[in-house]
Scaffold this motif. Sequence first.
Motif, short mmCIF file in Angstrom:
data_model
loop_
_atom_site.label_atom_id
_atom_site.label_comp_id
_atom_site.label_asym_id
_atom_site.label_seq_id
_atom_site.Cartn_x
_atom_site.Cartn_y
_atom_site.Cartn_z
N ALA A 1 -3.45 2.45 3.92
CA ALA A 1 -3.14 3.72 4.58
C ALA A 1 -3.57 4.90 3.72
O ALA A 1 -4.09 5.90 4.22
CB ALA A 1 -1.65 3.79 4.90
N GLU A 2 -3.36 4.76 2.40
CA GLU A 2 -3.75 5.85 1.50
C GLU A 2 -5.27 6.03 1.47
O GLU A 2 -5.78 7.16 1.51
CB GLU A 2 -3.22 5.59 0.09
CG GLU A 2 -3.42 6.75 -0.86
CD GLU A 2 -2.62 6.62 -2.14
OE1 GLU A 2 -2.49 7.64 -2.86
OE2 GLU A 2 -2.10 5.52 -2.42
N THR B 1 -6.67 -2.72 7.88
CA THR B 1 -8.00 -2.71 7.28
C THR B 1 -9.09 -2.60 8.34
O THR B 1 -8.91 -3.03 9.48
CB THR B 1 -8.22 -3.98 6.42
OG1 THR B 1 -9.41 -3.82 5.66
CG2 THR B 1 -8.34 -5.23 7.28
N ASP B 2 -10.23 -2.05 7.93
CA ASP B 2 -11.37 -1.95 8.84
C ASP B 2 -12.17 -3.24 8.89
O ASP B 2 -12.69 -3.63 9.93
CB ASP B 2 -12.31 -0.82 8.38
CG ASP B 2 -11.62 0.53 8.35
OD1 ASP B 2 -11.21 1.00 9.42
OD2 ASP B 2 -11.47 1.10 7.24
N LYS C 1 1.49 -8.40 3.00
CA LYS C 1 1.24 -7.50 4.13
C LYS C 1 1.72 -6.07 3.86
O LYS C 1 0.95 -5.11 4.02
CB LYS C 1 1.92 -8.04 5.39
CG LYS C 1 1.84 -7.11 6.59
CD LYS C 1 2.64 -7.67 7.77
CE LYS C 1 2.71 -6.68 8.91
NZ LYS C 1 3.53 -7.19 10.04
N ASP C 2 2.96 -5.90 3.46
CA ASP C 2 3.52 -4.55 3.28
C ASP C 2 2.78 -3.78 2.18
O ASP C 2 2.50 -2.58 2.32
CB ASP C 2 5.01 -4.62 2.97
CG ASP C 2 5.83 -5.10 4.16
OD1 ASP C 2 5.32 -5.02 5.30
OD2 ASP C 2 6.96 -5.58 3.96
N PHE C 3 2.47 -4.47 1.08
CA PHE C 3 1.73 -3.83 -0.01
C PHE C 3 0.36 -3.37 0.48
O PHE C 3 -0.06 -2.24 0.22
CB PHE C 3 1.58 -4.82 -1.16
CG PHE C 3 0.65 -4.34 -2.25
CD1 PHE C 3 1.02 -3.31 -3.10
CD2 PHE C 3 -0.60 -4.92 -2.42
CE1 PHE C 3 0.17 -2.86 -4.11
CE2 PHE C 3 -1.46 -4.49 -3.42
CZ PHE C 3 -1.07 -3.46 -4.26
N LEU C 4 -0.34 -4.23 1.20
CA LEU C 4 -1.68 -3.90 1.68
C LEU C 4 -1.63 -2.75 2.70
O LEU C 4 -2.50 -1.87 2.69
CB LEU C 4 -2.33 -5.13 2.29
CG LEU C 4 -2.74 -6.21 1.30
CD1 LEU C 4 -3.12 -7.50 2.02
CD2 LEU C 4 -3.89 -5.74 0.42
N ILE C 5 -0.63 -2.75 3.54
CA ILE C 5 -0.48 -1.65 4.51
C ILE C 5 -0.40 -0.31 3.79
O ILE C 5 -1.08 0.65 4.17
CB ILE C 5 0.77 -1.87 5.39
CG1 ILE C 5 0.52 -3.00 6.41
CG2 ILE C 5 1.15 -0.58 6.13
CD1 ILE C 5 1.75 -3.39 7.20
N ASP C 6 0.41 -0.24 2.75
CA ASP C 6 0.59 1.02 2.01
C ASP C 6 -0.70 1.46 1.32
O ASP C 6 -1.09 2.64 1.39
CB ASP C 6 1.71 0.86 0.98
CG ASP C 6 3.09 0.73 1.61
OD1 ASP C 6 3.23 1.08 2.80
OD2 ASP C 6 4.02 0.28 0.91
N ASN D 1 -7.92 9.17 3.28
CA ASN D 1 -8.97 9.87 2.55
C ASN D 1 -10.36 9.52 3.07
O ASN D 1 -11.36 9.73 2.39
CB ASN D 1 -8.87 9.55 1.07
CG ASN D 1 -7.74 10.30 0.39
OD1 ASN D 1 -7.92 11.42 -0.10
ND2 ASN D 1 -6.56 9.70 0.36
N ASN D 2 -10.40 8.97 4.29
CA ASN D 2 -11.67 8.65 4.97
C ASN D 2 -12.53 7.64 4.21
O ASN D 2 -13.76 7.75 4.19
CB ASN D 2 -12.47 9.92 5.25
CG ASN D 2 -11.74 10.87 6.18
OD1 ASN D 2 -11.22 10.46 7.22
ND2 ASN D 2 -11.66 12.14 5.80
N ILE D 3 -11.87 6.67 3.57
CA ILE D 3 -12.56 5.61 2.85
C ILE D 3 -12.41 4.32 3.66
O ILE D 3 -11.28 3.89 3.91
CB ILE D 3 -12.00 5.43 1.44
CG1 ILE D 3 -12.09 6.73 0.64
CG2 ILE D 3 -12.74 4.29 0.71
CD1 ILE D 3 -11.30 6.70 -0.66
N ARG D 4 -13.51 3.73 4.06
CA ARG D 4 -13.48 2.47 4.80
C ARG D 4 -12.89 1.38 3.91
O ARG D 4 -13.21 1.29 2.73
CB ARG D 4 -14.89 2.09 5.24
CG ARG D 4 -14.93 0.87 6.19
CD ARG D 4 -16.34 0.67 6.70
NE ARG D 4 -17.22 0.14 5.69
CZ ARG D 4 -18.48 0.53 5.52
NH1 ARG D 4 -19.01 1.47 6.26
NH2 ARG D 4 -19.22 -0.03 4.58
#
Length: 237
Positions: free
Chosen positions: A119-120, A147-148, A111-116, A124-127
């Motif tokens: 977020a990046e 995540t979207d 979870k924490d890795f994916l959040i970071d 940068n407006n990447i889905r």
Amino acid sequence: MTKLSVNINKIATLRNSRGGNIPDVIKTAKDIQDFGAEGITVHPRPDERHIRYQDARNLPSVVYTEFNIEGNPIKKFVDLVLEVKPTQVTLVPDAEDAITSNAGWDTIKHKDFLIDVIAEFKANNIRTSIFADPVVSMIEGAAKTGTDRIELYTEAYASDYEKGNKNGIAPYIEAAKVANEIGLGINAGHDLNLDNVAYFKQNIPGLLEVSIGHALIAESLYLGLENVVQMYLNRLK
């Protein structure tokens, strides 16, 4: 209508097997869109055994639909995505020596890795989309990463369908219902083909996109690339 994004890794595999630039990956991507596909997907791996990182840099010059880059978010991959800025990045927990994708994320453990990472990309407006098994706890965990979308890993469904077991779609229906309830978009991919994609589409509520590569290219050897793209589009209506 569910969008068809064509994974062109196998086109690159064929090119790389002989050297040179036949078939031309960039031209093929343009042609596939001209045939009606609504997206192009690539999955560069660290050894660049099929799609090369430079291919991913070159493709935006011809991709006029949606561009999806898949991969394990190691630093080299993250840097590539931030440079190219595709429409969508799909995060896949591949081992570096994996032949193909073979599991979704443990969205609780990571979870924490994916959040970071997410977020990046979103800054940068990447889905963003997360490759996920059809397990309710993993779908709920995905929602907590920011995540979207999720991309449902469909190998188990495809295997069951081939054996005549249509009940194999049940966990995917349940996972999709949960995703819809918590506001996650739904993509799907892996081993979907002309035989099983229509049944999957008909039963998965809110299916936004399928990413299909290996089967589509293999089927095109017999039926022709333009024809096969049209056949998939008809099944996804």
